[in-house]
Design an enzyme around this catalytic site. Sequence first.
Site, PDB file in Angstrom:
ATOM      1  N   HIS A 158      23.896 -15.521 -60.394  1.00 13.46           N
ATOM      2  CA  HIS A 158      24.073 -16.725 -61.205  1.00 13.46           C
ATOM      3  C   HIS A 158      23.258 -16.551 -62.478  1.00 13.46           C
ATOM      4  O   HIS A 158      22.038 -16.392 -62.444  1.00 13.46           O
ATOM      5  CB  HIS A 158      23.622 -17.977 -60.450  1.00 13.46           C
ATOM      6  CG  HIS A 158      23.893 -19.244 -61.207  1.00 13.46           C
ATOM      7  ND1 HIS A 158      25.072 -19.942 -61.085  1.00 13.46           N
ATOM      8  CD2 HIS A 158      23.130 -19.923 -62.111  1.00 13.46           C
ATOM      9  CE1 HIS A 158      25.042 -20.998 -61.878  1.00 13.46           C
ATOM     10  NE2 HIS A 158      23.874 -21.009 -62.507  1.00 13.46           N
ATOM     11  N   CYS A 159      23.944 -16.590 -63.602  1.00 10.61           N
ATOM     12  CA  CYS A 159      23.298 -16.351 -64.893  1.00 10.61           C
ATOM     13  C   CYS A 159      23.059 -17.683 -65.593  1.00 10.61           C
ATOM     14  O   CYS A 159      24.017 -18.404 -65.914  1.00 10.61           O
ATOM     15  CB  CYS A 159      24.168 -15.447 -65.761  1.00 10.61           C
ATOM     16  SG  CYS A 159      23.440 -15.068 -67.373  1.00 10.61           S
TER      17      CYS A 159
END
Length: 455
Positions: A158-159
């Site tokens: 998850h960025c």
Amino acid sequence: MGNDDHRRRKTPCGFCMAVFKWIPVLFITAVIAWSYYAYVVELCIRNSQNRIGMIFMLLFYHLFLTLFMWSYWRTIMTSVGRMPDQWRIPDEEVTRLFRADSPDTQKRILNNFARDLPVTNRTMNGSVRFCEKCKIIKPDRAHHCSVCSCCVLKMDHHCPWVNNCVNFYNYKYFVLFLGYALVYCLYVAFTALHDFVDFWKVGAYDNNGYSAQGQLNATGMGRFHILFLFFIALMFAISLVSLFGYHIYLVLVNRTTLESFRAPIFRVGGPDKNGYNLGRYANFCEVFGDDWQYWFLPVFSSRGDGYSYPTSSDQSRVSTTSPVQRYDAMGDTATSRLDGNPTDKLIGASPLDTTNHHHNQSPHQVRSPSAQPIQQLQQQQAPPSPYLDELEERLEQVANGQSLSSSTAVVKSSQQAEREANGAAVFIDMVGDHPLAGVDPAKDSPRPPNGDLPV
């Protein structure tokens, strides 16, 4: 967005968290907007003396900026998707699963439900992977994201800079975003380098603030915009080099960030980081597609559907004629990949000779498929010519029906004796003390028995 995102936003806390997660995206957008002003207005329009050079600088700048922003936008706005209904466990099965009295019972329930689903990954205890929050069977390479509140297909990580999970649907966009961001920063830093050097020069300036050599404006804020533009572009370029290079490596080995830290566990084979490695070109095409025209455009062209993936063992079975042996490390078979005997593959390559001879044969002896090494050994150990007379005499005794005085008899036909005189090998047949009247060993034993040495 996650499956439960709409429900969480109904609360004031959920709404605040949703706004807070967009802060990194807004920060990147603000930096890009400021860099556009600093480069186009301050560096090119106000400071450039060469109009032809300025046109080419703006042309390439807008090309890289368009590809960069296009990839960034697609990475942000691509949804993680929603699991189909066939992956969801009914509520009554979930109740049975949570009320099971032992892990083995839970394992049987999950395996029975997933028997028709294309899943090969397992947990440490050999059970089908199950998400307790989403109430679904996890597809291969899928993981639950606590930020998105859902299971994500081929989840990489998850960025926060894109406020989204890097997954099967936007992984190509994410890699292109990193690549074009690196190209954008390097281009800005390279074209601003000359003016950055002029910033530190001291010269005489005219009324307009420019020196005769075309140095930066000494009185306005334009030169500080160009100074910080160079520093920020160089700083982002240095950070993007390692990140972009790492993800190119992951693409070439067909591995996600999560799989590089925790190897996937296969139902057959156990943990294996290279379980999905199909070769560099095939791995690249799995992410970027088969049509080279779409490789460098942020257009979806990845292979597959995100639920099942070819493995390296599948490729090995297709490319080789003999099946590849894989061992189950999860309890379905007695041996694992590490426990397998490396000599097992040799059995069957050299078939055992089951021909019944009249002499004792060792059960562990394997006949060579080629008789050429045996013939060479026999020729090397051929008997000397002085024994030919004795052999002919014994052959005459056999022909007359007389028994041999020794327990070991050498039986030769006249044709074999002629070959023997020419230097051919002689075979010894261990027949014991029995008479050999009327027996032609050349017909009964067309080749030397196993275990006997030529003399």
